[in-house]
Design a protein around this motif. Sequence first.
Motif, PDB file in Angstrom:
ATOM      1  N   SER A   7       8.593  22.009 -17.320  1.00  0.00           N
ATOM      2  CA  SER A   7       9.564  22.134 -18.491  1.00  0.00           C
ATOM      3  C   SER A   7      10.579  23.313 -18.146  1.00  0.00           C
ATOM      4  N   GLU A   8      11.801  23.106 -18.437  1.00  0.00           N
ATOM      5  CA  GLU A   8      12.763  24.326 -18.328  1.00  0.00           C
ATOM      6  C   GLU A   8      12.751  25.358 -19.463  1.00  0.00           C
ATOM      7  N   ASP A   9      12.323  24.930 -20.677  1.00  0.00           N
ATOM      8  CA  ASP A   9      12.182  25.675 -21.848  1.00  0.00           C
ATOM      9  C   ASP A   9      11.074  25.784 -22.283  1.00  0.00           C
ATOM     10  N   ASP A  10      10.481  27.160 -22.140  1.00  0.00           N
ATOM     11  CA  ASP A  10       9.089  27.483 -22.424  1.00  0.00           C
ATOM     12  C   ASP A  10       8.899  27.527 -23.859  1.00  0.00           C
ATOM     13  N   ASN A  11       9.657  27.132 -24.761  1.00  0.00           N
ATOM     14  CA  ASN A  11       9.463  27.014 -26.190  1.00  0.00           C
ATOM     15  C   ASN A  11       9.577  25.727 -26.657  1.00  0.00           C
ATOM     16  N   SER A  12       9.511  24.538 -25.604  1.00  0.00           N
ATOM     17  CA  SER A  12       9.829  23.160 -25.905  1.00  0.00           C
ATOM     18  C   SER A  12       8.430  22.591 -26.304  1.00  0.00           C
ATOM     19  N   PRO A  13       8.106  21.817 -27.047  1.00  0.00           N
ATOM     20  CA  PRO A  13       6.834  21.010 -26.933  1.00  0.00           C
ATOM     21  C   PRO A  13       6.429  20.235 -25.695  1.00  0.00           C
ATOM     22  N   ILE A  14       5.241  20.220 -25.332  1.00  0.00           N
ATOM     23  CA  ILE A  14       5.020  19.246 -24.331  1.00  0.00           C
ATOM     24  C   ILE A  14       4.830  17.974 -24.367  1.00  0.00           C
ATOM     25  N   SER A  15       5.729  17.131 -23.728  1.00  0.00           N
ATOM     26  CA  SER A  15       5.976  15.703 -23.740  1.00  0.00           C
ATOM     27  C   SER A  15       4.762  15.013 -23.410  1.00  0.00           C
ATOM     28  N   ALA A  16       4.515  13.627 -23.611  1.00  0.00           N
ATOM     29  CA  ALA A  16       3.590  12.755 -23.306  1.00  0.00           C
ATOM     30  C   ALA A  16       3.668  12.704 -21.736  1.00  0.00           C
ATOM     31  N   ARG A  17       4.838  12.365 -21.202  1.00  0.00           N
ATOM     32  CA  ARG A  17       4.859  12.321 -19.718  1.00  0.00           C
ATOM     33  C   ARG A  17       4.395  13.855 -19.061  1.00  0.00           C
ATOM     34  N   GLU A  18       4.610  14.954 -19.674  1.00  0.00           N
ATOM     35  CA  GLU A  18       3.978  16.218 -18.981  1.00  0.00           C
ATOM     36  C   GLU A  18       2.733  16.231 -19.408  1.00  0.00           C
ATOM     37  N   ALA A  19       2.251  15.640 -20.460  1.00  0.00           N
ATOM     38  CA  ALA A  19       0.694  15.813 -20.413  1.00  0.00           C
ATOM     39  C   ALA A  19      -0.081  14.892 -19.585  1.00  0.00           C
ATOM     40  N   ARG A  20       0.403  13.885 -19.337  1.00  0.00           N
ATOM     41  CA  ARG A  20      -0.196  12.972 -18.487  1.00  0.00           C
ATOM     42  C   ARG A  20      -0.313  13.656 -16.946  1.00  0.00           C
ATOM     43  N   ARG A  21       0.708  14.218 -16.574  1.00  0.00           N
ATOM     44  CA  ARG A  21       0.946  15.163 -15.240  1.00  0.00           C
ATOM     45  C   ARG A  21      -0.298  16.239 -15.350  1.00  0.00           C
ATOM     46  N   LEU A  22      -0.354  16.778 -16.435  1.00  0.00           N
ATOM     47  CA  LEU A  22      -1.551  18.070 -16.661  1.00  0.00           C
ATOM     48  C   LEU A  22      -2.955  17.495 -16.308  1.00  0.00           C
ATOM     49  N   PHE A  23      -3.218  16.189 -16.735  1.00  0.00           N
ATOM     50  CA  PHE A  23      -4.589  15.752 -16.808  1.00  0.00           C
ATOM     51  C   PHE A  23      -4.762  14.600 -15.817  1.00  0.00           C
ATOM     52  N   ALA A  24      -3.745  14.362 -14.927  1.00  0.00           N
ATOM     53  CA  ALA A  24      -3.671  13.057 -13.814  1.00  0.00           C
ATOM     54  C   ALA A  24      -4.951  13.438 -12.849  1.00  0.00           C
ATOM     55  N   GLY A  25      -5.257  14.448 -12.421  1.00  0.00           N
ATOM     56  CA  GLY A  25      -6.292  14.534 -11.457  1.00  0.00           C
ATOM     57  C   GLY A  25      -7.738  14.469 -12.078  1.00  0.00           C
TER      58      GLY A  25
END
Length: 356
Positions: A7-25
Amino acid sequence: MPGRVMSEDDNSPISAREARRLFAGLKAAPALVLAVSGGPDSVALMWLAARWRRALARGPELTVVTVDHGLRPEAAREAREVKRLATELGLPHRTLRWRGAKPKTGLPAAAREARYRLLAQAARAVGASHVLTAHTRDDQAETVLMRMLRGSGLGGLSAMAGVSQRDGIVLARPLLDVPKAQLIATLKRAKLGFADDPTNRDTAFTRPRLRALLPLLAAEGGDARTLVRLAARLARANAAVEVLADGAERFLRLRDRDVAPQVGIRSFEASAFAALPEEVRLRLLLRAIDALGHEGPAELGKVENLMSTLDRAMAGPGAAANGRPVLKQTLAGALISLAGGRIQIAPAPARRRKGR
């Protein structure tokens, strides 16, 4: 392996897509333990992991574990609140307590060791392959600063790894590149509360004091993102040096192919050892001392002093003489000697107890 939030914005909520990337492995893991204290970071970890798991047709079982260190009266209430949130998310919860006497000095380090030990026990109990913690980019920046001030080597300045092994369990930090502000924004959007641990602001401890310095460093260009980038670059260099050290060990073994190996002893030809780069020599000594010593990991500064002494002894006139050792020193429960043109590392004899 954990992903990264881009994310470009450090103050934006984490989206569902970003969450999937976090836990993908972690999709193939049989079960995961989530370490949740009740603070904003770990509550966000629990909420994000639960949402990610629900979106999977098949995925790992999640268990939430809270460690009560018995250091604050509020901790039991916070553990009950974590249990309530976990139940709402459909996740089983366990509270583990650090029992016994607490040390008067080095309390944060002792509490951290106890926490990881209890988390590993919980993981084994539920068949989990991983323990997930909620360390953030901010935590990583603070760790880099702490280790810089302690004069750590390359390995220490690499700070926390995204994935590591501890007590036979994989320790994963999927939020390590996520700023804390994003996690708080995520909780606000989800309308989730969290606990406020006052020890995080207690300047009796090192980490809160360094945390207070971060805004001043950021004004000079040393913000959390820059410190984390430094840690990543040092981790890359550290990995390269480890490969060199592995190659050096193989090289020294090939040089010794005609020397009968001795069980429980590591031995190097002194002249071949002396020709290696200093950092590689240091790592070979550390590896041998840690493998054969019986008093815990050797301190880097003490191994550096030992290597200086060893270098002087190898350069001396008696280094190649047969028989009589020209150097004999103990460190971290290992005995290091130089005799007959060879360096030898072996377990040191156990120390006698006083009064015997």
